[in-house]
Design a protein around this motif. Structure first.
Motif, PDB file in Angstrom:
ATOM      1  N   PHE C  11      -1.153  -5.555 -14.807  1.00  0.00           N
ATOM      2  CA  PHE C  11      -1.844  -5.517 -13.065  1.00  0.00           C
ATOM      3  C   PHE C  11      -1.459  -5.690 -12.028  1.00  0.00           C
ATOM      4  O   PHE C  11      -1.660  -3.962 -11.165  1.00  0.00           O
ATOM      5  N   LEU C  12      -0.190  -6.340 -11.683  1.00  0.00           N
ATOM      6  CA  LEU C  12       0.348  -5.545 -10.667  1.00  0.00           C
ATOM      7  C   LEU C  12       1.210  -4.578 -10.502  1.00  0.00           C
ATOM      8  O   LEU C  12       1.009  -3.733  -9.296  1.00  0.00           O
ATOM      9  N   THR C  15      -1.179  -1.592  -9.275  1.00  0.00           N
ATOM     10  CA  THR C  15      -1.120  -1.703  -8.146  1.00  0.00           C
ATOM     11  C   THR C  15      -0.477  -1.094  -7.753  1.00  0.00           C
ATOM     12  O   THR C  15      -0.164  -0.939  -5.971  1.00  0.00           O
ATOM     13  N   ILE C  16       1.165  -0.380  -8.150  1.00  0.00           N
ATOM     14  CA  ILE C  16       2.753   0.127  -6.876  1.00  0.00           C
ATOM     15  C   ILE C  16       2.329   1.363  -7.189  1.00  0.00           C
ATOM     16  O   ILE C  16       2.395   1.277  -8.153  1.00  0.00           O
ATOM     17  N   SER C  17       2.257   1.830  -6.521  1.00  0.00           N
ATOM     18  CA  SER C  17       2.350   4.104  -6.305  1.00  0.00           C
ATOM     19  C   SER C  17       3.569   4.089  -6.354  1.00  0.00           C
ATOM     20  O   SER C  17       3.725   3.200  -5.191  1.00  0.00           O
ATOM     21  N   ALA C  18       3.591   5.066  -6.490  1.00  0.00           N
ATOM     22  CA  ALA C  18       5.151   5.482  -6.040  1.00  0.00           C
ATOM     23  C   ALA C  18       4.783   7.203  -5.357  1.00  0.00           C
ATOM     24  O   ALA C  18       3.755   7.985  -6.379  1.00  0.00           O
ATOM     25  N   ALA C  19       5.311   7.743  -4.473  1.00  0.00           N
ATOM     26  CA  ALA C  19       5.673   8.921  -3.499  1.00  0.00           C
ATOM     27  C   ALA C  19       6.407   9.468  -3.276  1.00  0.00           C
ATOM     28  O   ALA C  19       7.492   8.449  -3.098  1.00  0.00           O
ATOM     29  N   TYR C  20       6.750  10.273  -3.151  1.00  0.00           N
ATOM     30  CA  TYR C  20       7.576  11.131  -3.480  1.00  0.00           C
ATOM     31  C   TYR C  20       8.349  12.094  -1.894  1.00  0.00           C
ATOM     32  O   TYR C  20       6.918  12.408  -1.512  1.00  0.00           O
ATOM     33  N   LYS C  28      -0.848  10.708   3.420  1.00  0.00           N
ATOM     34  CA  LYS C  28      -2.347   9.476   3.828  1.00  0.00           C
ATOM     35  C   LYS C  28      -1.613   8.996   5.247  1.00  0.00           C
ATOM     36  O   LYS C  28      -0.849   9.508   5.963  1.00  0.00           O
ATOM     37  N   ALA C  79       3.594   0.160  10.974  1.00  0.00           N
ATOM     38  CA  ALA C  79       3.159   0.593   9.733  1.00  0.00           C
ATOM     39  C   ALA C  79       3.131   2.097   8.957  1.00  0.00           C
ATOM     40  O   ALA C  79       3.804   2.158   7.749  1.00  0.00           O
ATOM     41  N   ASN C  82       7.551   1.735   7.869  1.00  0.00           N
ATOM     42  CA  ASN C  82       6.559   1.027   6.897  1.00  0.00           C
ATOM     43  C   ASN C  82       6.710   1.776   5.353  1.00  0.00           C
ATOM     44  O   ASN C  82       7.095   1.473   4.441  1.00  0.00           O
ATOM     45  N   GLY C  83       5.719   3.375   5.755  1.00  0.00           N
ATOM     46  CA  GLY C  83       5.104   4.107   4.981  1.00  0.00           C
ATOM     47  C   GLY C  83       4.362   3.657   4.042  1.00  0.00           C
ATOM     48  O   GLY C  83       4.041   4.386   2.843  1.00  0.00           O
ATOM     49  N   LYS C  84       3.520   3.034   4.653  1.00  0.00           N
ATOM     50  CA  LYS C  84       2.630   2.556   4.082  1.00  0.00           C
ATOM     51  C   LYS C  84       0.894   3.942   4.490  1.00  0.00           C
ATOM     52  O   LYS C  84       0.072   4.116   3.547  1.00  0.00           O
TER      53      LYS C  84
END
Lengths: 235, 229, 277
Positions: C11-12, C15-20, C28, C79, C82-84
């Motif tokens: 589950f954890l 929820t970790i999504s990766a983007a390049y 975002k 943020a 930080n890449g949020k």
């Protein structure tokens, strides 16, 4: 108090508040789960014979219980992704990893909850009289059997009241993860009060929702305690 | 990690220490005094008083402190009759709102701790005090309360630490305590991790000192229980 | 037990999504959601405002799928770093100070700032007139500033923290006033309306929105409209320093929106006047 603001649907904030209460409950449960998971290792480390293992566990509980929850959350929120990425780099993954607000919130509160649970469970372990373990050994029980049949049932009983308190703390601490952007009760109340300029209405509603959650869980913990204590003789 | 920035930040954050210590000590002191009263109400046989104390404790222990702070600061100010009355000079100041919220909160928790302490006083001790003719106030002052406080001290030590941590929330209502100043510096330097670590270390140090002090009191109050090392 | 842990870990990880980096088909965008009419939140719990409309517009022009992320104002730049999220559109003025840590697109709107007070306050006697450009102070604007300073002397002035308004109060008014920093513009407005602070400094558009409401109708502007200098050169899209390709995309999209008039439309719709630039 302006009840019109609390109607359900798109005209009012009632449904948003209820949804936020569900998020609070979900994130609290996840955090408590993470906390209990941590506390298993925390307790074992604290009871370990090795100095360094004990030291690590002590440092963890001291730091997490000694600095404000808000700072723990901020630190994980701003530093968490970077930390995870550096760990991922060790494993050869160089992409960008982002943890969402729910995960960060649950981990932060879980880490706090874990420190308190560790102390509770450690205390419960120590409350089991040594004599019982010696007696179990003398009748030929091995380590695993002693753990499963002597320790666990009693530790659970001793730890329940303390864990009930930790749960209440955890539930209330989730109010602070509003700063991560997760829309739980507190953030929703903050947004709604700002947008409608009616802080009293929304913070009272938030307080009521928390009271409902704490009261309901209290009832559950009480009946769990009664169940766990049903074999205990009382004066 | 920018260590230079962390060292630079440290003295700036210490400026907020003053406010943090004021908030903690005032609210703990006032909260404790009221908590004794509340604990006695909670133990009284008068149904109404008992119910009042129970409701009070139920509300303040059942809701997050942040909600209580926002309700007192933003919520109460919405009522015109309060803004027009003399109490407004109190509620107008974020400082007093913070003190009020922290005091009401710690009062609820402390009263439960004191109640636990009072209930732990053994019946025999009370009986023998009564047999020597003590009663009422004297009995409480000389026998019950001293023993109860000693019993409650470890739990109260925890409450003190919780209060130190709780003060960090007042930065949300424009008060410049340690956390408030930390936020201000972050707005300039955009490096939250470094600055919150320094702030965290300051709180950790305060709590370390509090823990030592409580331990010291515990030993002082019960020399006969000291373990021979 | 084992199964439970495995599900938890799965589950954890999920929820970790990766983007390049470098692939901008998905962007975002961070916004505050507490700064109407730039960006607010409605009773359906959705973000709304001029910038929210503009995000949809610009993203369509960039052929990108955009996701809005709500972020508290005081952490909005960290943020981003930080890449949020990849861009900030939150009524953020382009200033030297911010340019040191992030990049800005060209400005898309500009709204003067003004002090506001309760109508019943003695400060209201100053009246609301004139314009001051802090970059080009002539005799007349210096006079306006001086009478503003004189009026506000000893007053408690509220601002939203980490804003150009906070900088102005610090730099220009300094110790002659007591400054209070708020987490959101909305909380600043609330405290002004109950009289906890004597005056508030904010951009006119958002305060005008409050003045339309029941609680805000007793508030008036005082002194001149302020711009330039510490207020920066208009509001733009905040971007990370190394995302220069994204910067070009935003600039081009803003050019497009300006050229066909939609940029002006978005702001006119929400502000009742055209503050686009």
């Amino acid at each position: 108090m302006d009840l019109e603001l609390l109607v359900l649907g798109d005209e009012g904030w009632g449904d948003e508040m209820l949804r936020a209460a569900l998020v609070t409950l979900m994130v609290s449960l996840t955090a408590m789960g993470i906390g209990l998971f941590i506390s298993i290792f925390g307790t074992l480390s604290k009871l370990s014979n090795k100095f360094y293992v004990r030291l690590i566990a002590d440092v963890y509980t001291t730091i997490v219980r000694g600095i404000p929850e808000l700072l723990v959350i901020y630190l994980l929120f701003f530093g968490g992704s970077n930390a995870v990425m550096s760990v991922a780099k060790l494993f050869g993954y160089h992409g960008y990893i982002e943890l969402n607000a729910f995960v960060i919130g649950a981990i932060a509160i879980g880490a706090i909850s874990g420190a308190y649970s560790t102390e509770v469970i450690r205390g419960a372990f120590l409350a089991v009289p040594r004599g019982q373990i010696d007696a179990a050994k003398s009748v030929g029980m091995n380590k695993f059997v002693i753990f499963a049949r002597i320790l666990i049932p009693q530790v659970l009983r001793y730890a329940l009241p303390g864990l009930g308190n930790v749960w209440q703390l955890t539930l209330k601490d989730t109010a602070l993860i509003m700063v991560t952007g997760l829309v739980e009760i507190m953030r929703q109340a903050h947004i709604a009060s700002g947008s409608t300029y009616s802080p009293f209405t929304f913070y009272i509603t938030a307080a009521l929702l928390y009271l409902i959650l704490t009261t309901a869980s209290n009832t559950i913990f009480n009946s769990a305690e009664n169940w766990a204590n049903k074999g205990v003789r009382r004066a | 990690m920018n260590y230079e920035l962390m060292i630079e930040t440290f003295p700036k954050l210490l400026v907020g220490l003053n406010i943090t210590i004021q908030l903690v000590s005032i609210s703990l002191f006032v909260g404790f005094c009221f908590a004794i009263g509340l604990a006695l109400l909670r133990l009284s046989n008068n149904l109404f008083l008992n119910f009042f104390a129970k409701t009070y404790v139920f509300y303040f222990r059942g809701t997050p402190l942040l909600v209580q702070i926002f309700l007192i600061y933003y919520g109460i100010a919405q009522f015109e009759f309060i803004r027009e009355s003399f109490v407004w000079s109190f509620f107008k100041e974020p400082y007093w709102c913070a003190i009020l919220a922290l005091t009401l909160n710690t009062c609820a928790y402390s009263s439960e701790i004191i109640r636990g302490g009072i209930q732990s006083v053994s019946f025999g001790q009370i009986e023998s005090a009564k047999s020597t003719g003590m009663s009422g106030f004297l009995l409480y002052r000389r026998i019950i309360l001293p023993i109860a406080f000693r019993q409650a001290l470890p739990a109260y030590g925890n409450e003190m630490i919780l209060m130190v941590k709780a003060t960090s929330l007042v930065s949300t209502i424009t008060i410049m305590d340690i956390t408030g100043i930390a936020r201000l510096i972050i707005a300039k330097t955009f490096s939250p991790v470094e600055i919150f670590i320094v702030a965290g270390l300051i709180y950790l140090t305060i709590n370390f000192i509090v823990t030592r002090l409580v331990n010291f009191c515990e030993i002082k109050l019960t020399p006969y229980l000291r373990r021979a090392n | 037990m084992k199964k439970y842990f495995l599900t938890l870990i799965a589950f954890l990880l999920m929820t970790i999504s990766a983007a390049y980096a470098g692939d901008w088909s998905k962007i975002k965008i961070g916004t505050e959601g507490a700064y109407p009419p730039w960006n607010g939140t409605n009773a359906a719990g959705e973000l709304e405002g001029a910038e929210i409309d503009l995000v949809r517009d610009l993203c369509a022009r960039m052929n990108a799928e955009c996701e809005l992320v709500a972020q508290d104002w005081d952490g909005i730049i960290p943020a981003l770093q930080n890449g949020k999220y990849d861009a900030i559109m939150a009524g953020m003025s382009i200033t030297e100070e911010r340019m040191q840590v992030i990049n800005f697109s060209q400005g898309y709107a500009n709204e003067p700032a003004s002090f506001s007070v309760l109508k019943s306050s003695s400060l209201a006697a100053l009246g609301h007139s004139g314009k001051v450009n802090m970059d080009a102070l002539d005799g007349k604007s210096k006079k306006l500033l001086n009478s503003l300073k004189k009026t506000l002397k000893g007053a408690t002035v509220g601002v939203q923290g980490s804003t150009t308004h906070e900088n102005f109060v610090k730099q220009v008014l300094g110790d002659s006033v007591t400054m209070k920093s708020y987490d959101t513009q909305e909380n600043l407005e609330l405290d002004l309306s109950v009289g906890r602070i004597d005056a508030a400094l904010s951009d006119q558009g958002s305060m005008e929105k409050f003045m339309e409401s029941d609680k805000g109708k007793k508030i008036v502007f005082i002194g001149p409209g302020l711009g330039g200098g510490p207020f920066g050169g208009g509001v733009g899209v905040g971007l990370r320093k190394n995302d220069t390709d994204l910067l070009k995309m935003f600039n081009k999209a803003i050019d497009g929106a300006r050229a066909d008039g939609t940029l002006a439309e978005h702001f006119t719709k929400w502000f009742g006047k055209d503050i686009s630039m």
